[in-house]
Design a protein around this motif. Sequence first.
Motif, short mmCIF file in Angstrom:
data_model
loop_
_atom_site.label_atom_id
_atom_site.label_comp_id
_atom_site.label_asym_id
_atom_site.label_seq_id
_atom_site.Cartn_x
_atom_site.Cartn_y
_atom_site.Cartn_z
N GLU A 171 0.84 -1.21 0.00
CA GLU A 171 0.00 0.00 0.00
C GLU A 171 0.87 1.26 0.00
O GLU A 171 0.57 2.25 -0.68
N GLU A 172 1.94 1.24 0.79
CA GLU A 172 2.83 2.39 0.83
C GLU A 172 3.54 2.58 -0.51
O GLU A 172 3.72 3.71 -0.97
N ARG A 175 1.31 4.22 -3.06
CA ARG A 175 1.15 5.67 -2.86
C ARG A 175 2.43 6.43 -3.20
O ARG A 175 2.40 7.66 -3.36
N HIS A 176 3.55 5.74 -3.28
CA HIS A 176 4.83 6.38 -3.58
C HIS A 176 4.84 6.83 -5.05
O HIS A 176 4.28 6.17 -5.92
#
Length: 497
Positions: A171-172, A175-176
């Motif tokens: 998920e991170e 978003r990056h």
Amino acid sequence: MTHSDAPTTEFAWTALGGDPRLLPRLSTVVRSGALEARLPVRELARACVGACALAAAELGARRAGLAEVPEVRVDDGAVATAFVSERHLLVDGRAPVTFAPLSRFWRTADGWVRTHANYPHHRARLLGALGLPDGASVEAVAGCLAERPAVEVEDAVYAAGGLAVALRTPEEWARHEQGAAVAGQPLVEHGTLGSGVPRRLPPLAGDPLSPAAGLRVLDLTRVIAGPVATRTLALLGADVLRVDPPGLPELADQHTDTGFGKRSATLDLTAGHHDRQVFEELLASADVVVTGYRPGALDRFGLSAEALAERRPGIVVGQLSAWGVYGPWGGRRGFDSLVQVATGIAAVEGSEEKPGALPAQALDHGTGYLLAAGVLRAVTEGLDEGGTRFVRPALARTAAWLTAGDAAGRGGATAEASRSGTTTAAASGSAEGSSEGSYSDSGSAEASYGDPAPWLAEADSALGRLRYALPPVSFAGGPGDWSRPPGPWGADSPRWV
């Protein structure tokens, strides 16, 4: 990214521009226990090798004047063994060292970071970025990193020319900014850059054994992914010459594992050096150039795809990168282990106590076979249409493909199929399951993968007695092994055979 993008041979073949009508020529021997993981590593490995074998069979059929493309058979056992070829390698009975002491996970003040320091210059840059002396111990590095945030370490080490990546969840990464840039790209970028007359290759007289025979390949790659691609082209009959700068030797065992079928030379390409003229003469008659340095690193030598299109119209340019040639990380160095950490793979495969890793450096090996497949398809297309062609895979894009079905349930049905050894339509999306209807898994859920011995061989070489993994790329009438073992790094003359 949708579940239909999950690792399947059909998806890979389509991404390479392959004719879907050839898919019925491919069958699979499914084996439980091969490349077991939470993510569908076995399916990804099978798909990459299958697409490469089909591309080889397609080119072989075309050059041999066959009415039908030879049958392609992918065996999970051969694939699983080849995807850890560096672990199976023995040199006079000695096992290689695959990771240096400072290439590992480290706990930081707020999470985890992974570093890569196998090469001396990367080790020096890592320690320099951390303010530690050259001979610093593992304990000293651990103590330093434990006091700093992971992203701060990542930024500082990269700024110093080293390699460190903070652990992120899927998920991170999504978003990056780099994760978003990667997700928006095709699995393998490919296309034309300029004009060029259709390539002429001699016919194979009805024998598709060596579909790449007559191709001259300049191999400007390092580590695993790029050398796996060129090792595969050498298997298929290409004259592959690896060229390295004299002051940057490859790790010896790594070079041995990926050096089968190839020759190795060193040339200094800096302006004014005599070697530059030698290289230009090699380039003047090359059919394929494959690069594996970080994007832009070879541009000053006139080796960008665009420059090559002008200097050598009709050439095929394969460009491998870690993060892609786009986004804020487009110019960064990277390795399989680091891409796993950034893209969330290490988080998925790990636990609450510690990050994990795939059972193989599957991004390296998988991307290598995709690159070889892309080059073969570009050559086939060039026989009809001409033009200068490029092929651009990236480890991070292969990682996005691997995690495509991971949105719910940490891999969902696909990961469960990877653990259980069964292949069903529900588990495989539209690929090797019964809903495909275009090609089959001829293997049985009863088959298993345990002892890799059937897919290992031994040979004498200038480096000693070698035990090695046999190539997994297989089609009817195709080669079963390389024509020559690897030799010492940089020991060959820089010329074509």
